[in-house]
Design an enzyme around this catalytic site. Structure first.
Site, PDB file in Angstrom:
ATOM      1  N   TYR A   1      10.985  57.438 -16.005  1.00  0.00           N
ATOM      2  CA  TYR A   1      12.348  57.751 -16.403  1.00  0.00           C
ATOM      3  C   TYR A   1      12.559  57.482 -17.874  1.00  0.00           C
ATOM      4  O   TYR A   1      11.762  56.820 -18.531  1.00  0.00           O
ATOM      5  CB  TYR A   1      13.354  56.961 -15.559  1.00  0.00           C
ATOM      6  CG  TYR A   1      13.515  55.507 -15.950  1.00  0.00           C
ATOM      7  CD1 TYR A   1      14.627  55.093 -16.684  1.00  0.00           C
ATOM      8  CD2 TYR A   1      12.573  54.548 -15.588  1.00  0.00           C
ATOM      9  CE1 TYR A   1      14.791  53.760 -17.044  1.00  0.00           C
ATOM     10  CE2 TYR A   1      12.723  53.227 -15.940  1.00  0.00           C
ATOM     11  CZ  TYR A   1      13.839  52.836 -16.668  1.00  0.00           C
ATOM     12  OH  TYR A   1      13.993  51.518 -17.036  1.00  0.00           O
TER      13      TYR A   1
ATOM     14  N   LYS B   1       6.925  53.662 -18.546  1.00  0.00           N
ATOM     15  CA  LYS B   1       8.326  53.472 -18.143  1.00  0.00           C
ATOM     16  C   LYS B   1       8.541  54.027 -16.736  1.00  0.00           C
ATOM     17  O   LYS B   1       9.061  55.125 -16.531  1.00  0.00           O
ATOM     18  CB  LYS B   1       9.276  54.128 -19.149  1.00  0.00           C
ATOM     19  CG  LYS B   1      10.727  53.648 -19.020  1.00  0.00           C
ATOM     20  CD  LYS B   1      11.564  54.160 -20.181  1.00  0.00           C
ATOM     21  CE  LYS B   1      13.028  53.761 -20.054  1.00  0.00           C
ATOM     22  NZ  LYS B   1      13.227  52.305 -20.243  1.00  0.00           N
TER      23      LYS B   1
ATOM     24  N   GLU C   1       9.327  40.387 -22.807  1.00  0.00           N
ATOM     25  CA  GLU C   1      10.521  41.155 -23.170  1.00  0.00           C
ATOM     26  C   GLU C   1      11.659  40.773 -22.252  1.00  0.00           C
ATOM     27  O   GLU C   1      11.499  39.969 -21.335  1.00  0.00           O
ATOM     28  CB  GLU C   1      10.235  42.660 -23.078  1.00  0.00           C
ATOM     29  CG  GLU C   1       9.740  43.115 -21.721  1.00  0.00           C
ATOM     30  CD  GLU C   1       9.192  44.536 -21.726  1.00  0.00           C
ATOM     31  OE1 GLU C   1       9.511  45.292 -22.661  1.00  0.00           O
ATOM     32  OE2 GLU C   1       8.452  44.887 -20.787  1.00  0.00           O
TER      33      GLU C   1
END
Length: 286
Positions: free
Chosen positions: A33, A150, A182
């Site tokens: 996505y 992703k 992250e």
């Protein structure tokens, strides 16, 4: 009035949008996505998102959807149909459905599923969090090893956001082998003196499109950038910290695991980078 969404070539009212229960995104999280922001009716950083989408598809040996070359036109049409001034466009490609559940990939004649929808977010560029800052907790990074792709495998990031909520905080930074990877849906940064420090690219983190733009703007503004790992203790002793993502742009972090970062208020570098990013992105938006 319902939104108009896009499903495999058709623009439909959201209540009429359907995909197969055998779609591999539903059964196997076999999908990728992108989320692209809209400011002033313009699509932000579209070219970067398209390049990353193509990379994700290639890394998973997934076919491009037939409408790949028309994605900008589809984004623009959804902005128009839904009258989006500030908000986001979500795009998802899955490996499609062969009509049953199987671990093996379907044959090449099974077409990918392509879905897009908009989210109207008035005030997106004027987030109160830019003035107050975010409170962050640290959690163990328990995701799979290919975070540079992703994918729609977002269960653990969702769990991380709920852990932060339960702790009365805004988000979580994930830690692996003693170093921050992250945030749950963003890249993480600290500032020491005039140096911006953020994790180097690799399989451990997503190559953020906003990250790339912000680091480019920082260097153009004569700010020093170091791409390397940093620890939670190092972050706690930093002068300031911030995150970047397509939906938040640049937001300051003022607290980590209960400890104030810097003087506990948003720092000047994060504020300046947010200002530059919004200004430049609006000029370059399509």
């Amino acid at each position: 009035m319902s939104r108009t969404v896009y499903v495999n070539g058709d623009y439909l009212p959201e209540e009429d949008a359907k995909i197969s229960i055998f779609d591999r995104s539903f059964l196997m999280a076999d999908g990728v996505y992108e989320v692209t922001s809209v400011l002033g009716g313009k699509i932000i950083d579209f070219a970067g998102h398209l390049v990353r989408l193509e990379r994700s598809l290639n890394e998973l040996d997934m076919q491009k959807p037939e409408a790949f070359d028309d994605l900008l036109d589809i984004h623009r049409e959804l902005v128009r149909l839904n009258d989006i001034d500030e908000g986001m466009i979500y795009l998802q490609v899955s490996r499609g459905s062969s009509g049953d559940r199987d671990f093996a990939y379907p044959s090449a004649d099974v077409k990918p599923t392509l879905v897009l929808f908009t989210q109207s977010k008035p005030g997106l560029a004027d987030s109160p969090a830019a003035k107050t800052g975010l409170k962050i907790i640290s959690i163990e990074d328990q995701r799979w090893g290919r975070r540079d792709i992703k994918t729609v495998q977002l269960l653990y990031p969702s769990m991380g956001k709920m852990m932060a909520k339960a702790a009365g905080c805004d988000d979580a930074w994930m830690v692996e082998d003693g170093a921050v990877t992250e945030g749950t849906s963003n890249n993480a940064y600290i500032v020491k003196g005039n140096t911006i420090i953020t994790r180097h690219l690799g399989n451990e983190i997503l190559s953020g499109i906003t990250r790339a733009a912000v680091l480019r703007f920082a260097k153009e503004a004569q700010m020093k950038v170091e791409e390397r790992s940093f620890t939670i203790d190092e972050a706690k002793s930093a002068d300031e910290a911030f995150i970047t993502s397509a939906s938040t742009f640049v937001l300051p972090v003022v607290e980590l695991d209960g400890a104030a970062i810097g003087n506990g208020t948003p720092g000047p570098i994060a504020a300046r980078l947010r200002e530059i990013y919004l200004e430049e992105s609006l000029k370059a938006g399509v």
